[in-house]
Design a protein around this motif. Structure first.
Motif, PDB file in Angstrom:
ATOM      1  N   SER A 198       0.824  -1.212   0.000  1.00  0.00           N
ATOM      2  CA  SER A 198       0.000   0.000   0.000  1.00  0.00           C
ATOM      3  C   SER A 198       0.858   1.263   0.000  1.00  0.00           C
ATOM      4  O   SER A 198       0.539   2.234  -0.692  1.00  0.00           O
ATOM      5  CB  SER A 198      -0.982   0.005   1.165  1.00  0.00           C
ATOM      6  OG  SER A 198      -0.298   0.009   2.393  1.00  0.00           O
ATOM      7  N   PHE A 199       1.955   1.262   0.746  1.00  0.00           N
ATOM      8  CA  PHE A 199       2.802   2.446   0.801  1.00  0.00           C
ATOM      9  C   PHE A 199       3.502   2.685  -0.538  1.00  0.00           C
ATOM     10  O   PHE A 199       3.641   3.825  -0.975  1.00  0.00           O
ATOM     11  CB  PHE A 199       3.803   2.332   1.947  1.00  0.00           C
ATOM     12  CG  PHE A 199       4.483   3.623   2.280  1.00  0.00           C
ATOM     13  CD1 PHE A 199       3.751   4.777   2.530  1.00  0.00           C
ATOM     14  CD2 PHE A 199       5.858   3.702   2.356  1.00  0.00           C
ATOM     15  CE1 PHE A 199       4.374   5.974   2.830  1.00  0.00           C
ATOM     16  CE2 PHE A 199       6.488   4.893   2.661  1.00  0.00           C
ATOM     17  CZ  PHE A 199       5.742   6.032   2.892  1.00  0.00           C
ATOM     18  N   SER A 200       3.899   1.613  -1.205  1.00  0.00           N
ATOM     19  CA  SER A 200       4.505   1.740  -2.540  1.00  0.00           C
ATOM     20  C   SER A 200       3.516   2.380  -3.509  1.00  0.00           C
ATOM     21  O   SER A 200       3.880   3.264  -4.292  1.00  0.00           O
ATOM     22  CB  SER A 200       4.941   0.380  -3.078  1.00  0.00           C
ATOM     23  OG  SER A 200       6.008  -0.134  -2.330  1.00  0.00           O
ATOM     24  N   LEU A 201       2.273   1.946  -3.450  1.00  0.00           N
ATOM     25  CA  LEU A 201       1.236   2.516  -4.327  1.00  0.00           C
ATOM     26  C   LEU A 201       1.003   3.989  -4.028  1.00  0.00           C
ATOM     27  O   LEU A 201       0.838   4.800  -4.936  1.00  0.00           O
ATOM     28  CB  LEU A 201      -0.072   1.735  -4.183  1.00  0.00           C
ATOM     29  CG  LEU A 201      -0.058   0.323  -4.764  1.00  0.00           C
ATOM     30  CD1 LEU A 201      -1.338  -0.422  -4.374  1.00  0.00           C
ATOM     31  CD2 LEU A 201       0.108   0.357  -6.271  1.00  0.00           C
ATOM     32  N   ILE A 202       0.989   4.352  -2.751  1.00  0.00           N
ATOM     33  CA  ILE A 202       0.805   5.757  -2.358  1.00  0.00           C
ATOM     34  C   ILE A 202       1.971   6.604  -2.849  1.00  0.00           C
ATOM     35  O   ILE A 202       1.761   7.702  -3.388  1.00  0.00           O
ATOM     36  CB  ILE A 202       0.648   5.873  -0.826  1.00  0.00           C
ATOM     37  CG1 ILE A 202      -0.696   5.300  -0.393  1.00  0.00           C
ATOM     38  CG2 ILE A 202       0.812   7.314  -0.356  1.00  0.00           C
ATOM     39  CD1 ILE A 202      -0.833   5.074   1.102  1.00  0.00           C
TER      40      ILE A 202
ATOM     41  N   GLU B 146       3.928   6.071  -5.374  1.00  0.00           N
ATOM     42  CA  GLU B 146       3.845   6.203  -6.833  1.00  0.00           C
ATOM     43  C   GLU B 146       2.720   7.144  -7.254  1.00  0.00           C
ATOM     44  O   GLU B 146       2.931   8.056  -8.049  1.00  0.00           O
ATOM     45  CB  GLU B 146       3.648   4.836  -7.483  1.00  0.00           C
ATOM     46  CG  GLU B 146       4.930   4.057  -7.607  1.00  0.00           C
ATOM     47  CD  GLU B 146       4.797   2.875  -8.541  1.00  0.00           C
ATOM     48  OE1 GLU B 146       4.511   3.094  -9.737  1.00  0.00           O
ATOM     49  OE2 GLU B 146       4.979   1.747  -8.069  1.00  0.00           O
ATOM     50  N   SER B 147       1.529   6.918  -6.740  1.00  0.00           N
ATOM     51  CA  SER B 147       0.363   7.667  -7.214  1.00  0.00           C
ATOM     52  C   SER B 147       0.325   9.100  -6.698  1.00  0.00           C
ATOM     53  O   SER B 147      -0.034  10.011  -7.438  1.00  0.00           O
ATOM     54  CB  SER B 147      -0.931   6.941  -6.848  1.00  0.00           C
ATOM     55  OG  SER B 147      -1.087   6.882  -5.446  1.00  0.00           O
ATOM     56  N   GLN B 148       0.705   9.317  -5.455  1.00  0.00           N
ATOM     57  CA  GLN B 148       0.600  10.654  -4.873  1.00  0.00           C
ATOM     58  C   GLN B 148       1.920  11.406  -4.847  1.00  0.00           C
ATOM     59  O   GLN B 148       1.927  12.629  -4.779  1.00  0.00           O
ATOM     60  CB  GLN B 148       0.021  10.569  -3.464  1.00  0.00           C
ATOM     61  CG  GLN B 148      -1.398  10.048  -3.453  1.00  0.00           C
ATOM     62  CD  GLN B 148      -1.964   9.973  -2.046  1.00  0.00           C
ATOM     63  OE1 GLN B 148      -1.544  10.690  -1.144  1.00  0.00           O
ATOM     64  NE2 GLN B 148      -2.931   9.095  -1.858  1.00  0.00           N
ATOM     65  N   GLY B 149       3.028  10.670  -4.883  1.00  0.00           N
ATOM     66  CA  GLY B 149       4.326  11.329  -4.787  1.00  0.00           C
ATOM     67  C   GLY B 149       5.151  11.301  -6.054  1.00  0.00           C
ATOM     68  O   GLY B 149       6.192  11.944  -6.139  1.00  0.00           O
ATOM     69  N   GLY B 150       4.717  10.524  -7.041  1.00  0.00           N
ATOM     70  CA  GLY B 150       5.496  10.410  -8.275  1.00  0.00           C
ATOM     71  C   GLY B 150       6.797   9.669  -8.082  1.00  0.00           C
ATOM     72  O   GLY B 150       7.699   9.739  -8.912  1.00  0.00           O
ATOM     73  N   ILE B 151       6.918   8.944  -6.988  1.00  0.00           N
ATOM     74  CA  ILE B 151       8.146   8.219  -6.639  1.00  0.00           C
ATOM     75  C   ILE B 151       7.980   6.773  -7.092  1.00  0.00           C
ATOM     76  O   ILE B 151       7.116   6.061  -6.593  1.00  0.00           O
ATOM     77  CB  ILE B 151       8.395   8.295  -5.116  1.00  0.00           C
ATOM     78  CG1 ILE B 151       8.561   9.754  -4.688  1.00  0.00           C
ATOM     79  CG2 ILE B 151       9.608   7.457  -4.729  1.00  0.00           C
ATOM     80  CD1 ILE B 151       8.495   9.967  -3.192  1.00  0.00           C
ATOM     81  N   ASN B 152       8.799   6.362  -8.068  1.00  0.00           N
ATOM     82  CA  ASN B 152       8.621   5.022  -8.628  1.00  0.00           C
ATOM     83  C   ASN B 152       9.900   4.182  -8.683  1.00  0.00           C
ATOM     84  O   ASN B 152       9.902   3.101  -9.248  1.00  0.00           O
ATOM     85  CB  ASN B 152       7.998   5.109 -10.025  1.00  0.00           C
ATOM     86  CG  ASN B 152       8.885   5.835 -11.015  1.00  0.00           C
ATOM     87  OD1 ASN B 152       9.930   6.360 -10.666  1.00  0.00           O
ATOM     88  ND2 ASN B 152       8.450   5.886 -12.254  1.00  0.00           N
ATOM     89  N   HIS B 153      10.988   4.672  -8.131  1.00  0.00           N
ATOM     90  CA  HIS B 153      12.226   3.888  -8.096  1.00  0.00           C
ATOM     91  C   HIS B 153      12.335   3.239  -6.712  1.00  0.00           C
ATOM     92  O   HIS B 153      13.112   3.657  -5.861  1.00  0.00           O
ATOM     93  CB  HIS B 153      13.419   4.802  -8.369  1.00  0.00           C
ATOM     94  CG  HIS B 153      14.662   4.070  -8.743  1.00  0.00           C
ATOM     95  ND1 HIS B 153      15.790   4.725  -9.129  1.00  0.00           N
ATOM     96  CD2 HIS B 153      14.967   2.747  -8.809  1.00  0.00           C
ATOM     97  CE1 HIS B 153      16.737   3.843  -9.407  1.00  0.00           C
ATOM     98  NE2 HIS B 153      16.258   2.638  -9.205  1.00  0.00           N
TER      99      HIS B 153
END
Length: 131
Positions: free
Chosen positions: A23-27, A29-36
């Motif tokens: 869930s934190f990974s999804l948050i 990515e979706s809200q922070g633009g952090i995908n690495h």
């Protein structure tokens, strides 16, 4: 994974709760633009993951079996002083937070904290690491 990774370095999430990691990974990515992102459910495997991947920031839970988050924080700071560490814990204890900062953590957040505040703190840490 996308070829447009943000940030340029990897962020390692260390937490023994698989559902929180997902869930934190999804948050992020979706809200922070952090995908690495990299995930580690077992604290005893974190140092090996750090050695094998381009990690620049670790988001670390404190309460884990085998190797505690506090002990892992100390090992990361000693072995990889260039890597930033943010504690994300279920414990809302001032003394614990102050001790983690003294040990070298960049910041300390409580898991129940509002997501936007947490993401802002992670973005600040990313900017510091990029400098």
């Amino acid at each position: 994974m996308s070829s447009n990774l943000y940030p340029a370095f990897g962020i390692l999430l260390v937490d023994d709760e698989a559902s929180f990691l997902r869930s934190f990974s999804l948050i992020l990515e979706s809200q922070g633009g952090i995908n690495h992102l990299f995930q580690c459910q077992y604290s005893r495997d974190a140092m090996q993951m750090i050695s094998r991947n381009p990690i620049g920031l670790v988001l670390l839970d404190l309460t884990m079996p085998n190797l505690s988050g506090e002990a892992l924080l100390q090992r990361i700071v000693e072995d990889h002083p260039h890597i930033g560490v943010i504690i994300i814990s279920g414990l809302n204890q001032l003394e614990t937070a102050v001790n983690c900062i003294r040990l070298g953590a960049y910041d300390y957040f409580v898991k129940a904290t509002e997501e936007s505040r947490l993401i802002d703190g992670i973005h600040r840490a990313i900017r510091m690491q990029e400098m």
